[in-house]
Write an enzyme that holds these catalytic residues in place. Structure first.
Site, short mmCIF file in Angstrom:
data_model
loop_
_atom_site.label_atom_id
_atom_site.label_comp_id
_atom_site.label_asym_id
_atom_site.label_seq_id
_atom_site.Cartn_x
_atom_site.Cartn_y
_atom_site.Cartn_z
CG ASP A 165 38.07 36.32 41.52
OD1 ASP A 165 37.58 35.19 41.71
OD2 ASP A 165 38.49 37.04 42.44
CG ASP A 188 42.23 36.59 36.54
OD1 ASP A 188 42.67 36.76 37.69
OD2 ASP A 188 41.11 36.99 36.17
CG ASP A 223 38.79 39.52 34.37
OD1 ASP A 223 37.94 40.33 34.76
OD2 ASP A 223 39.70 39.11 35.10
#
Length: 277
Positions: A15, A13, A219
């Site tokens: 961001d 991922d 996250d």
């Protein structure tokens, strides 16, 4: 394009995993290049458009031959010319060929319009510059790149009730195979999402030699399909909801991005010297 010798592949991922809240890679950019030097292929798996990803690659200095991504939450896989087995086409603006993993937004345009019009919501792909900034929270130029969507629509409203209505309505349509509720938006697409995209990517000649070591990182709960496919899986953890995480085998990184990704690569380097990996 011939696949170079490969130590493994890292599906990550972006961001709040590789890049910080401001959208900058910082020290993680240097570590990204280090991972390439170690023989890993790094594949962003993100809701971002390919234009946002290319801007990030440019800022880091990722070589053209190492630019592989699963954009728009798995709507398409992008890679260097000649790298994909059955490419759908070539995007001359970014210099990458791509394979669509679902239907483009144009094919469900009328349906997306009807969903947004239910309660006066805004589609990011049709937003003006001011609306795009409001929806994404990004600076004007980056917001414009985020609005250039082809496979994943982001519908925004100030009203949570409006978003809940859009969500419940979207779930009734069989052709909308990817529907996710985020805090401020509803994300909708006609593809199968991040996990299935990773499965497809691992069948590509460019990544097949790397499948002996699959590293994953994310996250949020939306990244569970990424994390669960890792032999070495990382959870960037700071007060996130992980109640839906089925696979119990993962490593927790107790830092925010970009330091989180630096720790990830340090751990990969250490583990790669052990027989278990």
């Amino acid at each position: 394009m011939e696949a170079r010798p490969c130590s493994g592949v890292i599906f990550t991922d972006l961001d709040n995993t590789l890049v910080g809240p401001g959208g900058e890679a910082g020290e993680a950019g240097e570590v990204y290049l280090e991972a390439l030097d170690l023989g890993y292929r790094v594949v962003p798996v993100t809701s971002k458009s390919i234009y946002e990803i290319v801007e990030l690659w440019d800022s880091i200095g990722v070589p053209p031959g190492e630019r592989i991504a699963l954009a728009e939450s798995g709507g398409a896989i992008y890679g260097p010319r000649g790298s994909l087995a059955r490419p759908t086409g070539f995007n001359s603006e970014v210099g990458l060929e791509y394979t669509a993993l679902g239907k483009p937004l144009a094919s469900i345009d009328a349906l997306l319009d009807s969903l947004a019009e239910t309660c006066g919501a805004v589609r990011l792909s049709k937003a003006d510059a001011t609306e795009a900034q409001l929806i994404t929270g990004l600076p004007r130029e980056r917001a414009a790149l985020a609005a250039r969507r082809e496979y994943l629509e982001v519908i925004w409203s100030r009203s949570q009730e409006c978003l809940d209505t859009i969500l419940s309505t979207a779930l009734r349509y069989r052709e909308l195979t990817y529907v996710h509720r985020a805090p401020r938006t509803v994300q909708i697409a006609a593809h199968r999402g991040k996990g299935m995209a990773i499965d497809a990517a691992l069948q590509e000649p460019l990544l097949r030699p790397c499948a002996k070591v699959v590293v994953t990182a994310g996250d949020s709960s939306h990244d569970i399909p990424i994390i669960e496919r890792g032999m070495l899986a990382f959870r960037v953890d700071y007060n996130r909801d992980w109640s839906r995480l089925v696979k119990p085998i993962y490593m927790v990184i107790p830092y925010e991005a970009p330091k989180a990704w630096t720790m990830l690569i340090e751990t990969v380097k250490t583990r790669s010297n052990t027989p278990s990996l």
